[in-house]
Design a protein around this motif. Structure first.
Motif, mmCIF file in Angstrom:
data_model
loop_
_atom_site.group_PDB
_atom_site.id
_atom_site.type_symbol
_atom_site.label_atom_id
_atom_site.label_comp_id
_atom_site.label_asym_id
_atom_site.label_seq_id
_atom_site.Cartn_x
_atom_site.Cartn_y
_atom_site.Cartn_z
ATOM 1 N N UNK A 1 0.810 -1.216 0.000
ATOM 2 C CA UNK A 1 0.000 0.000 0.000
ATOM 3 C C UNK A 1 0.846 1.271 0.000
ATOM 4 N N UNK A 2 2.055 1.200 0.542
ATOM 5 C CA UNK A 2 2.892 2.410 0.585
ATOM 6 C C UNK A 2 3.936 2.426 -0.529
ATOM 7 N N UNK A 3 3.934 1.420 -1.379
ATOM 8 C CA UNK A 3 4.882 1.374 -2.497
ATOM 9 C C UNK A 3 4.158 1.011 -3.779
ATOM 10 N N UNK A 4 4.743 1.402 -4.874
ATOM 11 C CA UNK A 4 4.320 0.866 -6.172
ATOM 12 C C UNK A 4 5.335 -0.217 -6.499
ATOM 13 N N UNK A 5 5.247 -1.319 -5.783
ATOM 14 C CA UNK A 5 6.307 -2.317 -5.834
ATOM 15 C C UNK A 5 6.135 -3.274 -7.008
ATOM 16 N N UNK A 6 7.250 -3.753 -7.577
ATOM 17 C CA UNK A 6 7.162 -4.790 -8.604
ATOM 18 C C UNK A 6 6.412 -6.015 -8.095
ATOM 19 N N UNK A 7 6.609 -6.338 -6.816
ATOM 20 C CA UNK A 7 5.936 -7.503 -6.242
ATOM 21 C C UNK A 7 4.423 -7.353 -6.339
ATOM 22 N N UNK A 8 3.939 -6.176 -6.031
ATOM 23 C CA UNK A 8 2.494 -5.928 -6.106
ATOM 24 C C UNK A 8 1.999 -6.108 -7.535
ATOM 25 N N UNK A 9 2.757 -5.588 -8.500
ATOM 26 C CA UNK A 9 2.340 -5.712 -9.902
ATOM 27 C C UNK A 9 2.380 -7.168 -10.356
ATOM 28 N N UNK A 10 3.349 -7.917 -9.846
ATOM 29 C CA UNK A 10 3.442 -9.342 -10.186
ATOM 30 C C UNK A 10 2.211 -10.088 -9.672
ATOM 31 N N UNK B 1 -3.064 -12.811 -10.758
ATOM 32 C CA UNK B 1 -4.512 -12.894 -10.520
ATOM 33 C C UNK B 1 -5.300 -12.897 -11.830
ATOM 34 N N UNK B 2 -4.694 -12.356 -12.891
ATOM 35 C CA UNK B 2 -5.395 -12.242 -14.170
ATOM 36 C C UNK B 2 -5.283 -13.501 -15.028
ATOM 37 N N UNK B 3 -4.495 -14.485 -14.583
ATOM 38 C CA UNK B 3 -4.392 -15.732 -15.344
ATOM 39 C C UNK B 3 -5.686 -16.514 -15.125
ATOM 40 N N UNK B 4 -6.474 -16.727 -16.159
ATOM 41 C CA UNK B 4 -7.778 -17.377 -15.960
ATOM 42 C C UNK B 4 -7.663 -18.875 -15.714
ATOM 43 N N UNK B 5 -8.687 -19.420 -15.136
ATOM 44 C CA UNK B 5 -8.762 -20.863 -14.942
ATOM 45 C C UNK B 5 -8.672 -21.557 -16.296
ATOM 46 N N UNK B 6 -7.863 -22.608 -16.357
ATOM 47 C CA UNK B 6 -7.699 -23.339 -17.609
ATOM 48 C C UNK B 6 -6.555 -22.843 -18.465
ATOM 49 N N UNK B 7 -5.816 -21.843 -17.964
ATOM 50 C CA UNK B 7 -4.671 -21.317 -18.707
ATOM 51 C C UNK B 7 -3.468 -21.218 -17.772
ATOM 52 N N UNK C 1 1.807 -14.307 -0.375
ATOM 53 C CA UNK C 1 1.138 -14.208 0.923
ATOM 54 C C UNK C 1 -0.302 -14.707 0.913
ATOM 55 N N UNK C 2 -0.849 -14.948 -0.287
ATOM 56 C CA UNK C 2 -2.271 -15.290 -0.372
ATOM 57 C C UNK C 2 -2.527 -16.242 -1.540
ATOM 58 N N UNK D 1 -4.079 -15.610 -5.189
ATOM 59 C CA UNK D 1 -3.012 -15.356 -6.162
ATOM 60 C C UNK D 1 -2.554 -16.727 -6.658
ATOM 61 N N UNK D 2 -3.117 -17.217 -7.761
ATOM 62 C CA UNK D 2 -2.913 -18.613 -8.185
ATOM 63 C C UNK D 2 -1.547 -18.863 -8.827
#
Length: 206
Positions: free
Chosen positions: A106-115, A120-126, A154-155, A159-160
């Motif tokens: 929340x306090x950074x625009x971290x690469x980890x956050x973007x990763x 999260x955007x990888x859909x089921x089946x891909x 962490x989650x 985060x699949x």
């Protein structure tokens, strides 16, 4: 994770962070982000327990407070944006770490956050390769950072990371949440065929 030393070590494991003791009272330790000097973790003793103040996303703030009695509105801080964690043994380590990681993000625009957002955007089946996730996160050159971030996921429920494979479609032998066999079962549950530890990227890759 109930000692100051354990918490401080975890807080300092995030990129570009440092410890500070800004008050005359040695009870207070802060972990800040270099450059912005923003604090994301406050550590102090209160009423016989180690307490932590962490920044909280409004969408999760009340969830954590309702999930654990030991998570309360931020002590001596803006209660809209901060939670206090009382380390009395009732909060599992994984959730303590998750809340600290969320505060850092929340306090950074971290690469980890973007990763994590990319995964999260990888859909089921891909599936996606480390390189593809790096590209989705805005920097095609940080494939190694993708691996490091997913190892600290962490989650994993949201985060699949099991949907990430190497450039040959091979599963991770050192999959952080149970090994290659667990990753295979999770992928197969998504409807993805795994043959000899590999996924057909032409068929299932993004």
């Amino acid at each position: 994770m109930i000692t100051r030393e354990e918490v401080l070590k975890f807080g300092l494991s995030f990129q570009n962070t440092y410890e500070e003791k800004p008050f005359h009272d040695q009870n207070w330790q802060l972990v800040r982000v270099k450059g912005s000097r923003k604090a994301f973790l406050w550590i102090y003793d209160r009423n016989g327990y180690v307490n932590l103040n962490v920044k909280a996303d409004p969408e999760w703030r009340d969830f954590w407070r309702s999930a654990y009695e030991a998570v309360t509105a931020g002590y001596h801080q803006n209660k809209e944006h901060w939670n206090t964690l009382i380390l009395d043994g009732s909060i599992p380590d994984k959730d303590i770490k998750r809340m600290i990681a969320e505060s850092y993000d929340l306090v950074t625009d971290s690469p980890t956050k973007r990763i994590y957002e990319a995964v999260k955007k990888i859909p089921k089946g891909r599936v996606a390769t480390y390189g593809k996730v790096a590209e989705m996160a805005g920097n095609p050159r940080m494939s190694r950072a993708v691996g490091n971030a997913l190892h600290k996921n962490p989650d994993p429920d949201h985060i699949p990371c099991y949907r990430v494979v190497n450039s040959k479609g091979e599963l991770a032998g050192a999959f952080a949440f149970g090994g290659e066999e667990v990753q295979r079962k999770l992928l197969e549950a998504d409807g993805i065929e795994v043959v000899n530890g590999k996924v057909d990227l032409k068929k299932y890759g993004l």
